[in-house]
Motif scaffolding. Structure first.
Motif, PDB file in Angstrom:
ATOM      1  N   ALA A  89      24.513  11.406  21.070  1.00 13.22           N
ATOM      2  CA  ALA A  89      24.075  10.046  21.190  1.00 13.22           C
ATOM      3  C   ALA A  89      22.574   9.827  20.909  1.00 13.22           C
ATOM      4  O   ALA A  89      22.229   9.039  19.981  1.00 13.22           O
ATOM      5  CB  ALA A  89      23.770   9.829  22.724  1.00 13.22           C
ATOM      6  N   ASN A  90      21.539  10.608  21.209  1.00 13.67           N
ATOM      7  CA  ASN A  90      20.219  10.605  20.708  1.00 13.67           C
ATOM      8  C   ASN A  90      20.043  10.904  19.354  1.00 13.67           C
ATOM      9  O   ASN A  90      18.991  10.347  18.652  1.00 13.67           O
ATOM     10  CB  ASN A  90      19.207  11.560  21.537  1.00 13.67           C
ATOM     11  N   LEU A  91      20.926  11.700  18.725  1.00 13.71           N
ATOM     12  CA  LEU A  91      20.722  12.033  17.268  1.00 13.71           C
ATOM     13  C   LEU A  91      21.154  10.738  16.481  1.00 13.71           C
ATOM     14  O   LEU A  91      20.565  10.471  15.527  1.00 13.71           O
ATOM     15  CB  LEU A  91      21.989  13.073  16.837  1.00 13.71           C
ATOM     16  N   VAL A  92      22.041  10.021  16.934  1.00 13.88           N
ATOM     17  CA  VAL A  92      22.760   8.897  16.116  1.00 13.88           C
ATOM     18  C   VAL A  92      21.385   7.804  16.226  1.00 13.88           C
ATOM     19  O   VAL A  92      21.183   7.040  15.267  1.00 13.88           O
ATOM     20  CB  VAL A  92      24.026   8.153  16.684  1.00 13.88           C
ATOM     21  N   PHE A  93      21.057   7.688  17.566  1.00 18.30           N
ATOM     22  CA  PHE A  93      19.931   6.573  17.717  1.00 18.30           C
ATOM     23  C   PHE A  93      18.846   7.090  16.832  1.00 18.30           C
ATOM     24  O   PHE A  93      18.278   6.192  16.202  1.00 18.30           O
ATOM     25  CB  PHE A  93      19.468   6.641  19.161  1.00 18.30           C
ATOM     26  N   GLY A  94      18.363   8.032  16.817  1.00 13.29           N
ATOM     27  CA  GLY A  94      17.161   8.785  16.240  1.00 13.29           C
ATOM     28  C   GLY A  94      17.370   8.302  14.989  1.00 13.29           C
ATOM     29  O   GLY A  94      16.333   7.958  14.181  1.00 13.29           O
ATOM     30  N   VAL A  95      18.435   8.873  14.165  1.00 10.32           N
ATOM     31  CA  VAL A  95      18.477   8.525  12.868  1.00 10.32           C
ATOM     32  C   VAL A  95      18.457   7.008  12.428  1.00 10.32           C
ATOM     33  O   VAL A  95      17.739   6.741  11.588  1.00 10.32           O
ATOM     34  CB  VAL A  95      20.004   9.038  12.334  1.00 10.32           C
ATOM     35  N   ALA A  96      19.239   6.162  13.330  1.00  9.28           N
ATOM     36  CA  ALA A  96      19.403   4.782  13.029  1.00  9.28           C
ATOM     37  C   ALA A  96      17.900   4.073  13.160  1.00  9.28           C
ATOM     38  O   ALA A  96      17.514   3.415  12.509  1.00  9.28           O
ATOM     39  CB  ALA A  96      20.135   4.029  14.031  1.00  9.28           C
ATOM     40  N   ALA A  97      17.125   4.678  14.208  1.00  8.38           N
ATOM     41  CA  ALA A  97      15.714   4.114  14.628  1.00  8.38           C
ATOM     42  C   ALA A  97      14.886   4.672  13.379  1.00  8.38           C
ATOM     43  O   ALA A  97      13.939   3.405  12.852  1.00  8.38           O
ATOM     44  CB  ALA A  97      15.146   4.569  15.860  1.00  8.38           C
ATOM     45  N   SER A  98      14.848   5.864  12.737  1.00  6.99           N
ATOM     46  CA  SER A  98      13.863   6.045  11.763  1.00  6.99           C
ATOM     47  C   SER A  98      14.287   5.591  10.528  1.00  6.99           C
ATOM     48  O   SER A  98      13.445   5.050   9.646  1.00  6.99           O
ATOM     49  CB  SER A  98      13.674   7.673  11.788  1.00  6.99           C
TER      50      SER A  98
END
Lengths: 297, 286
Positions: free
Chosen positions: A90-99
């Motif tokens: 979940a944090n991986l997907v968020f991290g990629v989207a945010a960056s």
């Protein structure tokens, strides 16, 4: 005779030092400083790690392994893995989207967004758990709604997952943002002019550039997700075999004076921490250029 | 930079604000904002709303409660002492790691991050075992009349452990980048080594030391897992603020728990602001 003294043609050169030798400090001062630092680190770092394994093995190797046969201990290991398997991606997907949004585009409020993403790091773990109790607990905002529909978030797995996502929220993003910022958008723009679609650009151009940084972020995120204690402690309810993750199981065994069991379980977590450190050091050493340039913790 | 269409689907209003030609802004930004709001912002706002139920008078009453005061004092006081210790030793460790080459240096460098990687509960029970009267360190200190486990000193020891990497890791990169010529210049001008260290080397490091100190302090104030095992958790004496939140929650005093949480949040956000100001100040100067 004196001139007979032979010099090797290729005298042994001192090993190239990244930092030239210090100006000034005497050998004595230098080694005193090294000794103080070494002693301090031994006291603070080496002893605790040695202590975990010693305490776990205090009653012999048999007792150590026997403690893992306990069904509650096994359930806690499974639960920890389950929580990590949900919250890290979940944090991986968020991290990629945010960056992607933050580094490939310019928009107003960008620095505010970055600060907000970092916010969970400044919140006490206990408060991180508390906020979800206030939302989903019996007296919480959604408490009556959940109760009416027979759903459980607090004292159940969803609460553990939410609290874990909260405390590990910034890990991937804060590793990727400086890295992708430094890499710029030129590669992706080139691919775009060549007619690549958005997904192809990400998969074939961006991902190969950030893969080690991504792995680095995931590694740290996972270590924290599996080891988190304060936040999950608040939302777990400590139900044996059901809502105890490994760190919570350590607490329960310790408070019941089952020290061998507690330290045996703790030794797995310590082993996980050591593996994380080894992989992290390896990534820094081998792929240092492909990780975030300025490392902040 | 040209004013560009973002994702093509990105709405007319945003089109003028967002610069960039790559696709995917709408999706990436949308996901970021939704996820951030759901996981972080909404819960924190809910906490503030719940705390506002306490009212101003309720807050004052909560803060006048002797047990709450003692817990907050302990959390802040111990975090302050531990952060100071870590500031001194952190600079020393960073210095030794960047300036000297000795066997085992790489290993020690990697080990500095151990407190980040080790779960706090593991650190907690281990420190408690080490510093108990029968433990490896506690056994040595007991004849000297020093008790660590189950005292306030134990809280400080646990916080020194968890805060150790912050100062080292903020100071280390700057120390490595420091221009050696300045030192040589100071030496040729006749400055003693100590003068060089304190007048030439340390001043440019001050912002990073302060940042590391503040990070360690902020972490220490909110720390829970590594402390509860070694502290003994006696009300008024060795009970930290996060533990008091847990206790109030278990007693179903949700409002009290929320009030303490709000005080701690307000202070940690102020610390975050301080860090950002220090960084901005340091960036302006360099």
């Amino acid at each position: 005779m004196a001139t007979d003294q032979t010099f090797p043609l290729d005298p042994p050169r001192p090993r190239a030092l990244p930092v030239p030798p210090p100006i000034g400090e005497t050998v004595v001062a230098r080694w005193t400083l090294v000794a103080i630092a070494g002693l301090f680190l031994a006291l603070v770092l080496v002893l605790p790690i040695a202590g975990v394994f010693t305490e776990g093995l205090r009653k012999g190797i048999w007792a150590y392994f026997k403690s893992f046969g306990d069904p509650d201990a096994l359930a806690s290991i499974q639960l920890t893995l389950l929580v990590a398997v949900i919250s890290v991606p979940a944090n991986l997907v968020f991290g990629v989207a945010a960056s992607w949004a933050i580094t490939k585009f310019d928009f107003p409020g960008k620095s505010l967004l970055i600060t907000l993403i970092d916010l969970p790091f400044s919140v006490s773990p206990v408060v991180s758990g508390l906020v979800f109790v206030l939302l989903f607990g019996a007296q919480g905002l959604f408490g009556p709604f959940l109760a009416a529909h027979g759903l459980k978030v607090i004292f159940a797995v969803p609460g553990l997952v939410l609290a874990t996502i909260f405390v590990t929220f910034p890990f991937v993003a804060r590793e990727l943002i400086p890295l992708m910022e430094a890499q710029g958008a030129a590669d992706e723009e080139a691919a775009l002019t060549l007619g690549a679609s958005g997904w192809t650009i990400f998969r074939r151009v961006t991902l190969p550039n950030i893969k080690w940084g991504l792995l680095y972020g995931v590694l740290l995120c996972n270590a924290r997700a599996m080891g988190e204690f304060g936040a999950v402690s608040v939302v777990s309810g400590h139900i044996r075999g059901l809502t105890n993750t490994m760190p919570l199981q350590v607490e329960i065994l310790y408070n019941e004076y089952d020290f061998v069991g507690a330290f045996a379980m703790a030794s797995i977590l310590a082993g996980l921490a050591l593996i994380t450190l080894v992989l992290k050091t390896f990534l820094e050493w081998r792929f240092g250029d492909e990780l975030a340039a300025n490392r902040r913790h | 930079m040209s004013i560009a269409t973002s994702s093509g689907r990105g709405g007319a209003g945003r089109r003028r604000l967002v610069h960039g030609v790559l696709p995917g802004f709408g999706l990436a930004m949308g996901w970021t904002v939704v996820w951030l709001s759901l996981i972080v912002l909404f819960p924190l706002v809910a906490l503030a709303v719940k705390a506002s139920g306490l009212g101003f008078g309720g807050f004052v009453k909560l803060l006048q409660d002797a047990r709450v005061q003692a817990a907050l004092e302990l959390s802040f006081g111990a975090a302050l002492i531990a952060a100071l210790v870590n500031a001194v030793f952190g600079v020393l460790v960073a210095w030794v790691l960047t300036r000297y080459r000795f066997p085992g240096r790489a290993l020690i460098d990697a080990a500095v991050d151990l407190p980040f990687a080790l779960p706090t509960a593991v650190a907690g029970i281990t420190l408690a075992a080490l510093f108990a009267k029968t433990g490896w360190i506690g056994g040595l200190l007991a004849p000297l009349g020093i008790e660590v486990a189950y005292t306030r000193l134990g809280v400080v020891v646990a916080l020194i452990f968890v805060g150790l990497p912050f100062v080292v890791r903020t100071v280390q990169p700057l120390l490595a980048d420091l221009d050696r010529e300045v030192e040589e210049a100071a030496a040729t001008l006749g400055a003693s080594r100590l003068t060089t260290v304190f007048r030439v080397l340390l001043p440019p490091l001050v912002p990073s030391i302060l940042t590391g100190f503040t990070l360690a302090f902020a972490r220490g104030v909110g720390e829970y897992g590594s402390i509860v095992f070694i502290a003994g958790n006696m009300p008024y004496l060795t009970e930290i603020a996060p533990l008091l939140i847990v206790i109030k929650l278990e007693e179903f005093d949700w409002v009290g728990a929320t009030g303490i949480a709000c005080v701690m949040l307000a202070i940690s956000f102020s610390l975050l602001l301080v860090i950002n100001l220090i960084q901005a100040h340091a960036n302006r100067r360099s």
